[in-house]
Design an enzyme around this catalytic site. Structure first.
Site, PDB file in Angstrom:
ATOM      1  N   HIS A   1       0.816  -1.221   0.000  1.00 37.36           N
ATOM      2  CA  HIS A   1       0.000   0.000   0.000  1.00 37.36           C
ATOM      3  C   HIS A   1       0.850   1.272   0.000  1.00 37.36           C
ATOM      4  O   HIS A   1       0.322   2.365  -0.229  1.00 37.36           O
ATOM      5  CB  HIS A   1      -0.920   0.042   1.228  1.00 37.36           C
ATOM      6  CG  HIS A   1      -1.972  -1.014   1.241  1.00 37.36           C
ATOM      7  ND1 HIS A   1      -2.821  -1.236   0.191  1.00 37.36           N
ATOM      8  CD2 HIS A   1      -2.310  -1.929   2.196  1.00 37.36           C
ATOM      9  CE1 HIS A   1      -3.643  -2.235   0.480  1.00 37.36           C
ATOM     10  NE2 HIS A   1      -3.352  -2.672   1.688  1.00 37.36           N
TER      11      HIS A   1
ATOM     12  N   ASP B   1      -2.980 -10.624  -1.926  1.00 40.24           N
ATOM     13  CA  ASP B   1      -3.472 -10.073  -0.668  1.00 40.24           C
ATOM     14  C   ASP B   1      -4.954  -9.734  -0.822  1.00 40.24           C
ATOM     15  O   ASP B   1      -5.420  -9.394  -1.914  1.00 40.24           O
ATOM     16  CB  ASP B   1      -2.679  -8.810  -0.320  1.00 40.24           C
ATOM     17  CG  ASP B   1      -2.949  -8.305   1.086  1.00 40.24           C
ATOM     18  OD1 ASP B   1      -2.146  -8.603   1.985  1.00 40.24           O
ATOM     19  OD2 ASP B   1      -3.966  -7.605   1.271  1.00 40.24           O
TER      20      ASP B   1
ATOM     21  N   HIS C   1      -6.461  -7.209   0.077  1.00 40.00           N
ATOM     22  CA  HIS C   1      -6.585  -5.789  -0.273  1.00 40.00           C
ATOM     23  C   HIS C   1      -5.816  -5.504  -1.563  1.00 40.00           C
ATOM     24  O   HIS C   1      -4.737  -6.056  -1.780  1.00 40.00           O
ATOM     25  CB  HIS C   1      -6.036  -4.910   0.849  1.00 40.00           C
ATOM     26  CG  HIS C   1      -6.650  -5.174   2.187  1.00 40.00           C
ATOM     27  ND1 HIS C   1      -6.038  -5.954   3.143  1.00 40.00           N
ATOM     28  CD2 HIS C   1      -7.830  -4.765   2.719  1.00 40.00           C
ATOM     29  CE1 HIS C   1      -6.811  -6.010   4.220  1.00 40.00           C
ATOM     30  NE2 HIS C   1      -7.903  -5.296   3.986  1.00 40.00           N
TER      31      HIS C   1
ATOM     32  N   ASP D   1      -4.438 -12.763   4.022  1.00 41.18           N
ATOM     33  CA  ASP D   1      -5.643 -12.293   4.700  1.00 41.18           C
ATOM     34  C   ASP D   1      -6.918 -12.611   3.918  1.00 41.18           C
ATOM     35  O   ASP D   1      -8.011 -12.230   4.348  1.00 41.18           O
ATOM     36  CB  ASP D   1      -5.566 -10.799   5.011  1.00 41.18           C
ATOM     37  CG  ASP D   1      -4.898  -9.983   3.935  1.00 41.18           C
ATOM     38  OD1 ASP D   1      -4.603 -10.543   2.855  1.00 41.18           O
ATOM     39  OD2 ASP D   1      -4.673  -8.782   4.155  1.00 41.18           O
TER      40      ASP D   1
END
Length: 567
Positions: A381, A418, A420, A505
């Site tokens: 990120h 991931d 996200h 995740d």
């Protein structure tokens, strides 16, 4: 046992004794005992314990060379392997699959573990107490194995505790005439060589290259001295072999060499109480790997801090300085409340990025085939000039820039699974035709980016592939996307190196995500990406930990992921 990857190294020491004249040799890969054989192990195989200094976890000592050879044959038979030694001629058949003593070259190569200094930990003799039992700290006797720090390949007691028998006869000038490929020592001689130093040895005698040969010879004494022990080696099975697996290492029974980046310093990035991105994530991973038969088969890679040159290949110089100052002043947070920091967070973030660069180097230098980097803080990120989503420096993006500039490779594939979307990585390469970024993620979800319409810009058009999936998607959904979208795009792109932003995740038990992927699913995703690397770029792949916050699911998924990398 530990699988030692084959490679070339400079054997000997120009500053050492007359018999240590340096020369380059190549050693094929082999398994070696992590510790010297203990009294408990020797008793179990041979039915007796000749040691003077009794202790089940102590190294067996008072061992003659011939005793060590007999143990190797007996251990081989117990495990259904073919013994190496003819006990009438004492000759070793190196083609068999049983246990034997290491050659001098194998022993020193394993001891050095990729280093070129006097000891596997550096040049400073003052550090020896952390790594060895010798005259300054042994209290006049051998000590239990595994109590001192291991070398970079996870081998313990290579410096000190007991001298270790090698297979070779000793010859003072053998280095000057030895073969460069897998040297096995002179054909005849009076004495066999021991290596590594003992509990009564000086620091100088514990050096990686030191050769000791003052024993009167294994045929001339009734018992061994209490400074002599040994450890076994065994050749690596062929890739398609169905031989028994030594000591449970390398579970797939193949010759794939997988590196593992980790350092306890990664635990020093302290987040706020209850924060999901906590040091316990790595603790859970390490515990899981060590309690399985996976950890011992990994090639351990200690990280070094990334230099500013590589940080500013992705981030602005002003941002890097702001990170440093914020940590120095213990600001508490960086840019937003979802990036808590502590006094050492800057140093740890440098080590996280540096760990990825070190893994890339090890792959490119042929020391390993692929690697998993158990690093934190995560990175995908992190933007050019801003921290967000628990991330400080974009580890994978820095790795990609490093591969292209340091190793002059043209095309990089980044696979991000991931839960996200990796908005920082996408932004970095959005107009770059030489980086194919593929992301599968929950959508809509944090950070809000990652729609299919985001395909890249300019020359990078169609080199950015987002596959957003709704909450509740599971193994089948992910595998369909990988097979139908990733495989054809990646094979057409034909990357020179593969990087994985390995967030776990999306696991069904994760604290933050809403997906239903299992550890079996992550293993299958790994299998697909690994196959792409094998078809396109000789298997060159480095995987980097991103998210994953349910500790049990995270640890199980990482284990499944690594097992496939090792297979």
């Amino acid at each position: 046992m530990v699988l030692v990857p084959g490679g070339r190294f400079m054997m000997g020491d120009a500053k050492g004794q007359i018999d240590e004249k340096p020369h380059e040799v190549h050693v094929s890969s082999f398994y070696i005992d992590k510790y010297p054989v203990t009294q408990e192990e020797y008793q179990k195989v041979m039915g007796n314990n000749p040691s003077r200094w009794k202790g089940t976890k102590n190294p067996v000592e008072q061992i003659r060379w011939s005793d060590a050879v007999r143990y190797c044959n007996a251990r081989s038979r117990l495990e259904g392997l073919q013994p190496c030694y003819d006990l009438e001629t004492w000759e070793c058949d190196f083609k068999t699959n049983g246990y034997r003593l290491p050659t001098e070259a194998e022993w020193e190569y394993a001891c050095r573990a990729g280093t070129e200094t006097g000891y596997s930990f550096g040049r400073n003799e003052l550090e020896l107490k952390r790594h060895a039992w010798f005259e300054d700290n042994s209290h006049g006797r051998p000590q239990p194995v595994g109590q001192k720090a291991p070398n970079p390949w996870g081998l313990c007691d290579m410096h000190g505790n007991v001298w270790e028998w090698c297979n070779d006869f000793y010859q003072v000038d053998y280095y000057q005439q030895s073969p460069k490929e897998d040297p096995k020592g002179p054909k005849t001689g009076d004495n066999k060589v021991v290596r590594g130093g003992a509990w009564n040895s000086s620091a100088a005698s514990c050096r990686s290259s030191y050769r000791y040969n003052e024993d009167p010879g294994y045929t001339d004494v009734c018992f061994g001295y209490d400074i002599y022990g040994f450890r076994c080696v065994r050749k690596e099975p062929d890739r398609m072999s169905t031989e028994p697996n030594p000591a449970g290492n390398n579970p797939a029974g193949t010759n794939s060499r997988t590196g593992f980046v980790y350092d306890d310093a990664y635990l020093d990035h302290k987040t706020t109480p209850g924060h999901p991105e906590a040091p316990q994530r790595l603790v859970a991973i390490l515990d899981r790997l060590k309690n399985s038969n996976v950890y011992a088969g990994l090639q351990k890679l200690g990280p070094s801090p990334a230099s500013e040159e590589w940080l500013i290949a992705v981030h602005t110089r002003e941002y890097v300085e702001r990170v440093r100052q914020s940590c120095d002043t213990n600001a508490g947070y960086l840019d937003s409340l979802d990036v808590p920091i502590s006094a050492r967070s800057y140093e740890v973030a440098l080590l996280a990025a540096g760990g990825v660069l070190g893994a890339v180097d090890a792959v490119m230098e042929g020391k390993i085939t692929n690697a998993f980097c158990a690093v934190r803080p995560p990175g995908h990120h992190a933007m050019e000039d801003r921290a967000m989503g628990f991330c400080i420096f974009n580890n994978v993006a820095i790795g990609a820039r490093y591969i292209r500039k340091k190793w002059n490779l043209s095309k990089i594939l980044i696979v991000d699974w991931d839960v996200h979307h990796g908005n920082g990585t996408q932004a970095e390469f959005y107009d770059d035709p030489n980086v194919l970024y593929f992301s599968v993620h929950q959508y809509p979800f944090y950070p809000g980016s990652g729609s299919e319409q985001e395909k890249g810009d300019g020359e990078g058009l169609n080199k950015n592939i987002n596959m957003p999936l709704p909450a509740g998607s599971g193994d089948g959904d992910y595998l369909r996307v990988f097979r139908e979208k990733l495989e054809p795009a990646a094979l057409a792109f034909s990357p020179d190196f593969v990087l994985v932003s390995a967030g776990f995740d999306a696991h069904k038990d994760d604290l933050l995500g809403g997906m239903r992927v299992t550890e079996h699913g992550f293993a299958e995703l790994t299998r697909i990406v690994k196959a792409i690397a094998e078809k396109c770029c000789e298997g060159r792949l480095v995987s980097v930990l991103e998210g994953g916050y349910g500790l049990e699911g995270l640890a199980a998924s990482v284990e499944a992921h690594i097992r496939v990398l090792m297979g």
